[in-house]
Design a protein around this motif. Structure first.
Motif, PDB file in Angstrom:
ATOM      1  N   ALA A 177     -18.130  30.649  28.818  1.00  0.00           N
ATOM      2  CA  ALA A 177     -18.332  30.264  30.217  1.00  0.00           C
ATOM      3  C   ALA A 177     -17.005  30.278  30.965  1.00  0.00           C
ATOM      4  O   ALA A 177     -15.947  30.006  30.387  1.00  0.00           O
ATOM      5  CB  ALA A 177     -18.964  28.879  30.298  1.00  0.00           C
ATOM      6  N   THR A 178     -17.070  30.580  32.246  1.00  0.00           N
ATOM      7  CA  THR A 178     -15.889  30.553  33.088  1.00  0.00           C
ATOM      8  C   THR A 178     -16.303  30.287  34.525  1.00  0.00           C
ATOM      9  O   THR A 178     -17.502  30.107  34.812  1.00  0.00           O
ATOM     10  CB  THR A 178     -15.088  31.867  32.968  1.00  0.00           C
ATOM     11  N   ILE A 179     -15.339  30.256  35.417  1.00  0.00           N
ATOM     12  CA  ILE A 179     -15.646  30.029  36.821  1.00  0.00           C
ATOM     13  C   ILE A 179     -16.315  31.266  37.423  1.00  0.00           C
ATOM     14  O   ILE A 179     -16.161  32.385  36.927  1.00  0.00           O
ATOM     15  CB  ILE A 179     -14.384  29.674  37.624  1.00  0.00           C
ATOM     16  N   HIS A 180     -17.044  31.060  38.493  1.00  0.00           N
ATOM     17  CA  HIS A 180     -17.656  32.185  39.202  1.00  0.00           C
ATOM     18  C   HIS A 180     -16.575  32.867  40.040  1.00  0.00           C
ATOM     19  O   HIS A 180     -15.682  32.207  40.577  1.00  0.00           O
ATOM     20  CB  HIS A 180     -18.774  31.671  40.111  1.00  0.00           C
ATOM     21  N   PRO A 181     -16.615  34.197  40.162  1.00  0.00           N
ATOM     22  CA  PRO A 181     -15.593  34.874  40.972  1.00  0.00           C
ATOM     23  C   PRO A 181     -15.538  34.401  42.417  1.00  0.00           C
ATOM     24  O   PRO A 181     -14.480  34.464  43.056  1.00  0.00           O
ATOM     25  CB  PRO A 181     -15.971  36.354  40.873  1.00  0.00           C
ATOM     26  N   SER A 182     -16.645  33.902  42.960  1.00  0.00           N
ATOM     27  CA  SER A 182     -16.607  33.375  44.323  1.00  0.00           C
ATOM     28  C   SER A 182     -15.710  32.151  44.412  1.00  0.00           C
ATOM     29  O   SER A 182     -15.125  31.864  45.468  1.00  0.00           O
ATOM     30  CB  SER A 182     -18.021  33.030  44.808  1.00  0.00           C
ATOM     31  N   ALA A 183     -15.562  31.402  43.301  1.00  0.00           N
ATOM     32  CA  ALA A 183     -14.655  30.257  43.283  1.00  0.00           C
ATOM     33  C   ALA A 183     -13.205  30.721  43.389  1.00  0.00           C
ATOM     34  O   ALA A 183     -12.364  30.031  43.970  1.00  0.00           O
ATOM     35  CB  ALA A 183     -14.851  29.438  42.012  1.00  0.00           C
ATOM     36  N   VAL A 184     -12.913  31.889  42.839  1.00  0.00           N
ATOM     37  CA  VAL A 184     -11.572  32.457  42.975  1.00  0.00           C
ATOM     38  C   VAL A 184     -11.307  32.797  44.437  1.00  0.00           C
ATOM     39  O   VAL A 184     -10.233  32.527  44.976  1.00  0.00           O
ATOM     40  CB  VAL A 184     -11.415  33.706  42.088  1.00  0.00           C
ATOM     41  N   LEU A 185     -12.301  33.389  45.092  1.00  0.00           N
ATOM     42  CA  LEU A 185     -12.144  33.769  46.493  1.00  0.00           C
ATOM     43  C   LEU A 185     -11.941  32.560  47.397  1.00  0.00           C
ATOM     44  O   LEU A 185     -11.301  32.667  48.450  1.00  0.00           O
ATOM     45  CB  LEU A 185     -13.365  34.567  46.953  1.00  0.00           C
TER      46      LEU A 185
END
Length: 215
Positions: A177-185
């Motif tokens: 599991a990891t963060i969603h790419p939208s969280a990076v944005l």
């Protein structure tokens, strides 16, 4: 609420992709353009599970085709994972959002646990079709869909986990599991957030190398 009655038995991925358009397993279908099913080869060994379609995905009918999808492709490349060997999908197949003015991008809302659970039969069937050897879980909603409501991405990210028995997978399959790419944005420090996403994905790449060396 459940999508169970809408999931055809014995169907292949193309037939499931068609059938999901008729799903009324929860109220989310009422305000969307279409359901967004998974995409990729039926022989894919890596199954990527995101949260839900966004505005662009809802309009195009394909997962991860917006800004978050482009960032995810970059992260896979940086982690040494072949995007062409993946099947990408979402835990929730309809876009939950707030109404917006004509021509404006609709803003997503977080699916609740009932909606996540209602949509789970589609995800289980995608697992059954693919029997993946590796699973990437992106974000809290996807994590809760697979690992239960107590899942916390901040606590369990980047750690190889066993795929729950409810989701058919290859023997010894690994879930990360990891963060969603939208969280990076959305992050204040995008470079740091992106580096963390890549590090988590490298855990999956290392698990693939370890598995290969055993055979």
């Amino acid at each position: 609420m459940s999508a169970e009655e809408y999931v055809p038995r014995g169907a292949d991925l193309d037939e499931l992709r068609e059938a999901v358009q008729r799903c009324h397993g929860c109220p989310l279908y009422r305000d969307t353009t279409q359901a967004v099913f998974g995409a990729g080869s039926a022989r894919a060994r890596i199954l990527v599970v995101g949260e839900q379609p966004g505005d662009i995905e809802d309009r195009r009918g394909q997962p991860f085709v917006g800004p978050a999808g482009k960032l995810l492709d970059r992260a896979f490349d940086a982690a040494g994972l072949d995007r062409g060997l993946m099947y990408v999908t979402n835990a929730v197949k309809h876009f939950k959002h707030r109404p917006a003015a004509p021509g404006k991008r609709r803003i997503h809302q977080t699916p609740d646990q009932r909606e996540i659970t209602a949509c789970r039969p589609w995800l289980v069937e995608e697992f059954r079709q693919l029997r993946p050897a590796q699973v990437v879980v992106l974000g809290a909603i996807a994590g809760k869909a697979l690992l239960g409501p107590s899942f916390r991405v901040t606590q369990q990210r980047g750690v190889p986990l066993k795929v729950p028995d409810e989701f058919p997978a290859a023997p010894g399959a690994v879930l990360v599991a990891t963060i969603h790419p939208s969280a990076v944005l959305r992050a204040d420090d995008r470079e740091e957030a992106f580096a963390g996403l890549v590090d988590d994905l490298r855990t999956l790449a290392r698990s693939a190398s370890t598995t290969s060396s055993r055979h």
